[in-house]
Design a protein around this motif. Structure first.
Motif, PDB file in Angstrom:
ATOM      1  N   MET A   1      37.493  19.187  47.607  1.00 48.12           N
ATOM      2  CA  MET A   1      36.625  19.516  46.482  1.00 48.12           C
ATOM      3  C   MET A   1      36.031  20.918  46.633  1.00 48.12           C
ATOM      4  O   MET A   1      35.848  21.640  45.647  1.00 48.12           O
ATOM      5  N   GLU A   2      35.719  21.328  47.870  1.00 46.09           N
ATOM      6  CA  GLU A   2      35.172  22.668  48.079  1.00 46.09           C
ATOM      7  C   GLU A   2      36.139  23.747  47.595  1.00 46.09           C
ATOM      8  O   GLU A   2      35.730  24.718  46.941  1.00 46.09           O
ATOM      9  N   GLN A   3      37.431  23.561  47.881  1.00 47.31           N
ATOM     10  CA  GLN A   3      38.419  24.523  47.416  1.00 47.31           C
ATOM     11  C   GLN A   3      38.528  24.519  45.898  1.00 47.31           C
ATOM     12  O   GLN A   3      38.674  25.574  45.264  1.00 47.31           O
ATOM     13  N   LEU A   4      38.431  23.340  45.311  1.00 48.49           N
ATOM     14  CA  LEU A   4      38.540  23.235  43.857  1.00 48.49           C
ATOM     15  C   LEU A   4      37.357  23.901  43.168  1.00 48.49           C
ATOM     16  O   LEU A   4      37.510  24.579  42.148  1.00 48.49           O
ATOM     17  N   ILE A   5      36.171  23.726  43.744  1.00 50.13           N
ATOM     18  CA  ILE A   5      34.970  24.311  43.145  1.00 50.13           C
ATOM     19  C   ILE A   5      34.989  25.830  43.256  1.00 50.13           C
ATOM     20  O   ILE A   5      34.482  26.549  42.379  1.00 50.13           O
ATOM     21  N   SER A   6      35.594  26.356  44.325  1.00 58.76           N
ATOM     22  CA  SER A   6      35.616  27.806  44.540  1.00 58.76           C
ATOM     23  C   SER A   6      36.583  28.530  43.592  1.00 58.76           C
ATOM     24  O   SER A   6      36.540  29.755  43.489  1.00 58.76           O
ATOM     25  N   THR A   7      37.436  27.783  42.899  1.00 60.88           N
ATOM     26  CA  THR A   7      38.370  28.406  41.955  1.00 60.88           C
ATOM     27  C   THR A   7      37.670  28.675  40.628  1.00 60.88           C
ATOM     28  O   THR A   7      36.609  28.095  40.341  1.00 60.88           O
ATOM     29  N   PRO A   8      38.242  29.528  39.778  1.00 62.49           N
ATOM     30  CA  PRO A   8      37.623  29.795  38.468  1.00 62.49           C
ATOM     31  C   PRO A   8      37.886  28.709  37.423  1.00 62.49           C
ATOM     32  O   PRO A   8      37.584  28.900  36.245  1.00 62.49           O
ATOM     33  N   VAL A   9      38.444  27.586  37.829  1.00 64.66           N
ATOM     34  CA  VAL A   9      38.736  26.498  36.882  1.00 64.66           C
ATOM     35  C   VAL A   9      37.440  25.960  36.299  1.00 64.66           C
ATOM     36  O   VAL A   9      36.484  25.661  37.041  1.00 64.66           O
ATOM     37  N   THR A  10      37.391  25.810  34.973  1.00 64.88           N
ATOM     38  CA  THR A  10      36.208  25.260  34.317  1.00 64.88           C
ATOM     39  C   THR A  10      36.279  23.729  34.296  1.00 64.88           C
ATOM     40  O   THR A  10      37.309  23.128  34.602  1.00 64.88           O
ATOM     41  N   ALA A  11      35.157  23.124  33.908  1.00 66.04           N
ATOM     42  CA  ALA A  11      35.095  21.661  33.863  1.00 66.04           C
ATOM     43  C   ALA A  11      36.090  21.095  32.852  1.00 66.04           C
ATOM     44  O   ALA A  11      36.756  20.083  33.111  1.00 66.04           O
ATOM     45  N   LEU A  12      36.224  21.746  31.691  1.00 64.29           N
ATOM     46  CA  LEU A  12      37.174  21.268  30.680  1.00 64.29           C
ATOM     47  C   LEU A  12      38.612  21.416  31.154  1.00 64.29           C
ATOM     48  O   LEU A  12      39.447  20.533  30.946  1.00 64.29           O
ATOM     49  N   GLU A  13      38.908  22.549  31.804  1.00 69.54           N
ATOM     50  CA  GLU A  13      40.264  22.754  32.318  1.00 69.54           C
ATOM     51  C   GLU A  13      40.603  21.720  33.380  1.00 69.54           C
ATOM     52  O   GLU A  13      41.728  21.200  33.426  1.00 69.54           O
ATOM     53  N   LEU A  14      39.624  21.422  34.226  1.00 68.23           N
ATOM     54  CA  LEU A  14      39.858  20.413  35.263  1.00 68.23           C
ATOM     55  C   LEU A  14      40.099  19.043  34.645  1.00 68.23           C
ATOM     56  O   LEU A  14      41.032  18.326  35.028  1.00 68.23           O
ATOM     57  N   MET A  15      39.273  18.668  33.676  1.00 67.23           N
ATOM     58  CA  MET A  15      39.402  17.341  33.071  1.00 67.23           C
ATOM     59  C   MET A  15      40.730  17.193  32.344  1.00 67.23           C
ATOM     60  O   MET A  15      41.494  16.245  32.591  1.00 67.23           O
ATOM     61  N   PHE A  16      41.049  18.137  31.462  1.00 67.70           N
ATOM     62  CA  PHE A  16      42.292  18.012  30.699  1.00 67.70           C
ATOM     63  C   PHE A  16      43.516  18.191  31.593  1.00 67.70           C
ATOM     64  O   PHE A  16      44.553  17.550  31.371  1.00 67.70           O
ATOM     65  N   GLY A  17      43.407  19.029  32.605  1.00 62.89           N
ATOM     66  CA  GLY A  17      44.521  19.198  33.520  1.00 62.89           C
ATOM     67  C   GLY A  17      44.794  17.954  34.330  1.00 62.89           C
ATOM     68  O   GLY A  17      45.958  17.578  34.548  1.00 62.89           O
TER      69      GLY A  17
END
Length: 378
Positions: A214-230
């Motif tokens: 999760m730490e690596q995922l949070i450090s990326t520029p991915v937004t909450a919507l991009e994460l959810m839909f992805g």
């Protein structure tokens, strides 16, 4: 929201599903197993009820009545017993569920007076079977009585008396054979989609917490919507494939008549898939443990779908407070749509209320799921 980042998350999640045997089993094997088990295992039809017979007369008329009971497949005559004591013993042992007793003067009374009594006794420890079997027995006796009146009129060269008789001619629409499989199997699609969709997505974000990524995922520029839909995109595709398989099995394997629009079915199935996937994702975000998230998802989706959607129990026969609670059960509207599209051939224009309720629920769940994820480690 950038498409490139969304596709990258979707690709990552697809690889994760492909490499996880448990997720593959849920996605591929569970729909087929559940379709077979629920499609064949659940039935409200009552057939081949074991029937014991105590025929005191042994006449042609009494044998004809016994033949009427066994001819339709509703009853199976398993024993012809010599006395009432043996009849009671057979009922006590469970040899038979029902008992037909014909009196010794059955033919004489029937010929003389035009009416005679026979007794049918049922073991009512299973109330549902008893109620249905009683209806079958009444129908058989009514048909036998009508046949006897016809023969009596022919023998006496005049029609039987009909004064005061009401002739009921019922007609059944949409499920002409009264086959419970046509009523149950469409609802199985909702159960399978709710189970598979919520179980798969309840592991997505919780898996990131447990594996320390999760730490690596949070450090990326991915937004909450991009994460959810992805993360939801691969599971949405899997859910639609599973739904297509189940719907095809319902129509071509179980021979449930399909009279409606395929477009209406696909649109409403997509809405229902969004609801269950959104619930699973929301629970995965809030609960950082895969086992707990999957258990809660099972409780939130599968139990209401099976108990309060009308899938197994008719909603109009439930207490009013329970019916009020069922209005908030999203699966209720999808099960209603499935049966209407399959059996009635209803277009979307006649399903405005359940479609609108399903769409509002999908919008609310997706909105809550999008707001649930925060890019922080607390």
């Amino acid at each position: 929201m950038k498409l490139r980042r969304l596709l990258a998350i979707a690709y990552k999640e697809t690889l994760q599903v492909w490499r996880d045997p448990r997720s593959l089993a849920i996605a591929l094997l569970m729909p087929a197993m559940q379709m077979v088990l629920l499609g064949y295992g659940i039935s409200l039809d009552v057939r081949h009820v074991p029937l014991c017979v105590y025929d005191q007369e042994h006449s042609q008329t009494s044998r004809a009545l016994i033949a009427d009971f066994s001819a339709g497949g509703w009853f199976d005559v398993v024993a012809n017993l010599p006395n009432e004591r043996a009849l009671r013993a057979a009922m006590d042992r469970g040899t038979c569920t029902g008992a037909l007793e014909i009196p010794v003067d059955f033919t004489r009374v029937l010929t003389t007076t035009g009416a005679a009594n026979v007794q049918v006794v049922f073991d009512a420890t299973d109330a549902n079977t008893t109620n249905i079997a009683t209806g079958y027995a009444q129908g058989i006796v009514a048909q036998a009585s009508a046949d006897f009146q016809t023969h009596w009129g022919q023998a006496h060269a005049r029609p039987p008396p009909t004064s005061g008789v009401v002739d009921l001619q019922p007609r059944v629409w949409f499920n002409e054979g009264l086959d419970s499989r046509n009523f149950i199997v469409p609802g199985v699609v909702a159960v399978i989609l709710a189970l598979v969709g919520s179980q798969l997505t309840s592991l997505t974000v919780a898996r990131e917490w447990e594996r320390g990524t999760m730490e690596q995922l949070i450090s990326t520029p991915v937004t909450a919507l991009e994460l959810m839909f992805g993360k939801l995109a691969p599971y949405f595709l899997i859910g639609m494939i599973d739904a297509a398989f189940c719907l095809a099995a319902a129509a071509f394997w179980f021979h449930v008549p399909f009279r409606g629009s395929l477009v209406a079915l696909l649109v409403t199935t997509a809405l229902f898939a969004l609801v269950v996937l959104g619930i699973g994702y929301l629970l995965s975000v809030r609960i950082h443990n895969q086992v707990r998230a999957s258990q809660v998802a099972l409780l939130v989706t599968l139990l209401p779908t099976t108990m309060l959607s009308g899938y197994t129990f008719p909603l109009d026969q439930m207490p009013v407070p329970v019916q009020a609670v069922s209005l908030f059960v999203f699966a209720r509207y999808y099960v209603t749509i499935l049966r209407a599209v399959f059996l009635k051939g209803s277009p979307l224009a006649l399903l405005t209320v359940p479609v609108l309720a399903l769409a509002l629920t999908a919008g609310l769940i997706i909105w809550l799921a999008a707001r649930a994820f925060r890019k922080r480690l607390d």
